[in-house]
Design a protein around this motif. Structure first.
Motif, short mmCIF file in Angstrom:
data_model
loop_
_atom_site.label_atom_id
_atom_site.label_comp_id
_atom_site.label_asym_id
_atom_site.label_seq_id
_atom_site.Cartn_x
_atom_site.Cartn_y
_atom_site.Cartn_z
N GLN B 106 0.83 -1.21 0.00
CA GLN B 106 0.00 0.00 0.00
C GLN B 106 0.86 1.26 0.00
OE1 GLN B 106 -0.19 -2.54 2.14
NE2 GLN B 106 -2.25 -3.37 2.16
N ILE B 107 2.05 1.18 0.58
CA ILE B 107 2.99 2.31 0.60
C ILE B 107 3.74 2.37 -0.73
CG2 ILE B 107 5.07 3.22 1.73
CD1 ILE B 107 2.81 3.27 3.67
N ARG B 108 4.16 1.20 -1.22
CA ARG B 108 4.99 1.16 -2.43
C ARG B 108 4.21 1.56 -3.68
NH1 ARG B 108 6.66 -3.85 0.26
NH2 ARG B 108 5.57 -5.12 -1.28
N HIS B 109 2.89 1.41 -3.63
CA HIS B 109 2.10 1.85 -4.78
C HIS B 109 2.16 3.35 -4.97
CE1 HIS B 109 0.64 -2.02 -5.64
NE2 HIS B 109 -0.27 -2.12 -4.71
N ARG B 110 2.38 4.09 -3.89
CA ARG B 110 2.40 5.56 -3.97
C ARG B 110 3.83 6.10 -3.93
NH1 ARG B 110 -1.85 8.01 -5.72
NH2 ARG B 110 -1.17 9.89 -4.67
N GLY B 111 4.68 5.49 -3.09
CA GLY B 111 6.04 6.01 -2.91
C GLY B 111 6.86 5.86 -4.18
N THR B 112 7.79 6.80 -4.40
CA THR B 112 8.64 6.74 -5.59
C THR B 112 10.06 6.32 -5.21
OG1 THR B 112 9.25 9.06 -5.35
CG2 THR B 112 7.33 8.57 -6.75
N VAL B 113 10.76 5.75 -6.19
CA VAL B 113 12.15 5.35 -5.98
C VAL B 113 13.00 6.59 -5.68
CG1 VAL B 113 14.18 4.34 -7.09
CG2 VAL B 113 11.92 3.31 -7.44
N CYS B 114 12.88 7.60 -6.53
CA CYS B 114 13.71 8.81 -6.35
C CYS B 114 13.32 9.56 -5.09
CB CYS B 114 13.58 9.71 -7.58
SG CYS B 114 14.47 9.08 -9.02
N GLY B 115 12.04 9.51 -4.72
CA GLY B 115 11.61 10.19 -3.51
C GLY B 115 12.28 9.62 -2.28
N SER B 116 12.36 8.29 -2.21
CA SER B 116 13.02 7.66 -1.07
C SER B 116 14.50 8.02 -1.04
CB SER B 116 12.84 6.14 -1.15
OG SER B 116 13.55 5.51 -0.11
N LEU B 117 15.12 8.07 -2.22
CA LEU B 117 16.55 8.41 -2.29
C LEU B 117 16.79 9.86 -1.87
CD1 LEU B 117 17.32 6.56 -5.62
CD2 LEU B 117 18.23 5.95 -3.37
N ALA B 118 15.93 10.77 -2.35
CA ALA B 118 16.11 12.19 -2.05
C ALA B 118 15.77 12.49 -0.59
CB ALA B 118 15.25 13.04 -2.98
N HIS B 119 14.84 11.71 -0.03
CA HIS B 119 14.47 11.90 1.38
C HIS B 119 15.63 11.45 2.29
CE1 HIS B 119 11.94 12.14 4.90
NE2 HIS B 119 12.09 10.86 5.16
N HIS B 120 16.27 10.34 1.92
CA HIS B 120 17.46 9.81 2.59
C HIS B 120 17.30 9.62 4.09
CE1 HIS B 120 21.88 9.95 3.91
NE2 HIS B 120 21.49 8.71 3.64
N ASP B 121 16.38 8.76 4.43
CA ASP B 121 16.35 8.24 5.80
C ASP B 121 17.50 7.24 5.90
OD1 ASP B 121 15.76 6.54 8.07
OD2 ASP B 121 13.79 7.48 8.09
N PRO B 122 18.38 7.40 6.90
CA PRO B 122 19.57 6.52 6.93
C PRO B 122 19.25 5.05 7.17
CG PRO B 122 19.47 7.91 8.88
CD PRO B 122 18.38 8.38 7.98
N ALA B 123 18.04 4.76 7.67
CA ALA B 123 17.66 3.36 7.85
C ALA B 123 16.96 2.81 6.60
CB ALA B 123 16.74 3.22 9.06
N ALA B 124 16.74 3.64 5.60
CA ALA B 124 16.00 3.20 4.42
C ALA B 124 16.84 2.26 3.56
CB ALA B 124 15.55 4.41 3.61
N GLU B 125 16.13 1.45 2.79
CA GLU B 125 16.79 0.42 2.00
C GLU B 125 17.41 0.97 0.71
OE1 GLU B 125 13.71 0.25 3.23
OE2 GLU B 125 13.69 -1.47 4.57
N LEU B 126 16.71 1.88 0.04
CA LEU B 126 17.15 2.26 -1.31
C LEU B 126 18.49 2.99 -1.35
CD1 LEU B 126 13.88 3.14 -3.27
CD2 LEU B 126 15.35 1.13 -3.43
N PRO B 127 18.81 3.87 -0.39
CA PRO B 127 20.13 4.49 -0.45
C PRO B 127 21.27 3.46 -0.44
CG PRO B 127 18.72 5.77 0.98
CD PRO B 127 17.95 4.51 0.63
N ALA B 128 21.17 2.44 0.41
CA ALA B 128 22.22 1.41 0.45
C ALA B 128 22.27 0.66 -0.87
CB ALA B 128 21.97 0.45 1.61
#
Lengths: 190, 289
Positions: B106-128
């Protein structure tokens, strides 16, 4: 005591003037489709989709729990995909096609297979989280191929049931998937 | 709580986006999927004066492989679309696996790949994952467009190389070239942010018996994704056997300096990192083509 719980037609329900506000902000006219009916509304920028559905369209079947994307009670279908309506602004939905739990079996229409399965498997417990689960399950039954057990678990993990009723919810979802993909005669185990 | 009032605009070109972001009268924030931003607005941790919705800019929803085989993911491409794309699953399975660790469908349907990267939560998966995959970031700004490598993109917690008047327009991933891969994480519950996670890629030498190149990047271990050269050196040239994995795990234990927080102590995180690294390397080695 009787209360009229009939849902107003969203096409006619909303056109009252927007509520007065103490603070100035951006207002936008949006056009979208809600449960098959065209809707035009003036919305403030910061209006959450969950509040738009409940307070403006009076579609109160969409429940609001945590309001920051954790619990899943507010899940609706946006262009066919389940999404958190508390993590979406109404203004973002201009042009979108929304479906809420009210759209599944409007009026005297028979329950959908998902709704019937929740009823038959007692998948609703206290009922607060049910609309969100039902919308996610509805999207699962509308996929071209049958979701596997991991897909079902992944989708259901996006919802919190504080009655801990997942066992019956999962049974209900599996029954609905059986009906959709296998003709519905299989008794679904765990 | 509800968000404080703000204006909203959904411009039709990157130029218009940049013009709005340059508005010095009011603080403007880019809105893509909103899955991180909207809760921050509702909790009033962020109080922008203007949200610039970039999801209606033509072209930013492009997801394609170019002639060189590199994958381009536009700023408006939603996470579930990228993870479900057959070309992504085939060519960049590490990315697809990292996306499937984000929240819930339900989150991934709305969230964007670039948005997660630009937001850069250090615990997030996409930056790593982006650092492990040598991503390049295309950033449009008032002075034109520039490209930044992953090593320079992540600056600090919630901070990247993207300035407030700039827009991350796409992320570009080079071809995978048959590397084995794994993304492993420890989270309290399925869908939570990682307490500790690791992305690993391994490449086999032509003789197929030794590691020609290794990459290991941890999330949840610092303010930015942490790449440990000592871990990679401990693996390179080895047969990826038990001794090499032990050496890599020791290098991770010695090299990581995570923080204590309410989710885990630093010591627990380092132990978890060593174990997850061994598991990820074993999987990645088996997955080398």
């Amino acid at each position: 005591m009787t209360t009229d719980l009939a849902t107003p037609d969203p096409a006619t329900a909303i056109h009252a003037a927007p509520p007065p506000l103490a603070e100035p902000s951006g207002w936008h006219e949006i056009r979208l489709t809600v449960n098959g009916a065209p809707v035009t509304a003036q919305v403030e920028s910061r209006l959450l989709l969950s509040d738009f559905l409940r307070d403006r369209l009076r579609l109160t079947g969409t429940h609001v729990g945590c309001e920051h994307g954790v619990c899943g009670a507010c899940t609706v279908l946006v262009d066919g995909e389940p999404a958190r309506s508390c993590l979406t602004l109404a203004v973002q939905c201009a042009g979108a096609e929304l479906r809420t739990v009210e759209g599944l079996a409007p009026g005297d229409a028979p329950l959908t297979p998902v709704q019937r399965a929740f009823h038959e498997c007692h998948g609703m417990q206290c009922g607060f989280c049910t609309p969100g689960f039902v919308m996610t399950a509805t999207a699962l039954t509308e996929q071209p191929r049958r979701p596997d057990a991991a897909d079902v678990a992944d989708a259901l993990s996006g919802h919190l049931c504080r009655c801990t009723g997942y066992r019956n919810i999962r049974r209900a979802v599996c029954q609905a998937l059986d009906e959709r993909f296998d003709g519905g005669d299989a008794e679904q185990g765990e | 709580m509800k968000p404080t009032p703000f204006d909203y605009s959904a411009p039709g070109s990157v130029g218009e986006v940049l013009a709005l972001l340059a508005d010095e009268e009011r603080e403007a924030k880019v809105l893509a999927g909103g899955q991180s931003l909207i809760p921050m607005l509702s909790m009033r941790l962020a109080r922008p004066g203007l949200l610039v919705d970039i999801t209606r800019v033509p072209g930013l929803d492009r997801l394609y492989a170019d002639a060189s085989g590199a994958l381009h993911i536009g700023a408006a491409v939603r996470q579930s679309r990228a993870a479900d794309d057959p070309a992504v699953r085939d060519g960049w399975p590490l990315l697809a696996a990292a996306i499937r660790r984000i929240g819930h469908p339900q989150i991934r349907h709305r969230g964007t790949v670039c948005g997660s990267l630009a937001h850069h939560d250090p615990a997030a998966e996409l930056p790593a994952a982006a650092l492990a995959l040598d991503a390049r970031f295309v950033i449009a700004g008032p002075g034109g467009t520039r490209t930044v490598g992953a090593a320079d993109f992540f600056v600090a917690t919630f901070q990247t190389a993207v300035a407030p008047d700039e827009l991350l327009t796409e992320v570009v991933l080079p071809p995978r070239a048959g590397d084995g891969w794994a993304f492993e994480e420890l989270a309290r519950r399925h869908g939570d942010f990682a307490t500790l996670g690791v992305a690993v890629t391994l490449r086999r030498a032509p003789d197929r018996r030794t590691v020609a190149a290794a990459r290991a990047v941890f999330c949840g271990a610092g303010p930015v994704p942490v790449r440990l050269p000592a871990v990679e050196e401990a693996l390179t040239g080895t047969d990826a056997g038990a001794a090499a994995l032990d050496a890599a795990a020791s290098a991770a234990l010695a090299g990581l300096t995570p923080a204590d927080d309410v989710h885990a102590t630093a010591a627990y995180r380092r132990e978890a990192a060593a174990h997850l690294l061994v598991r990820a390397c074993t999987l990645a080695w088996e997955r080398c083509s």
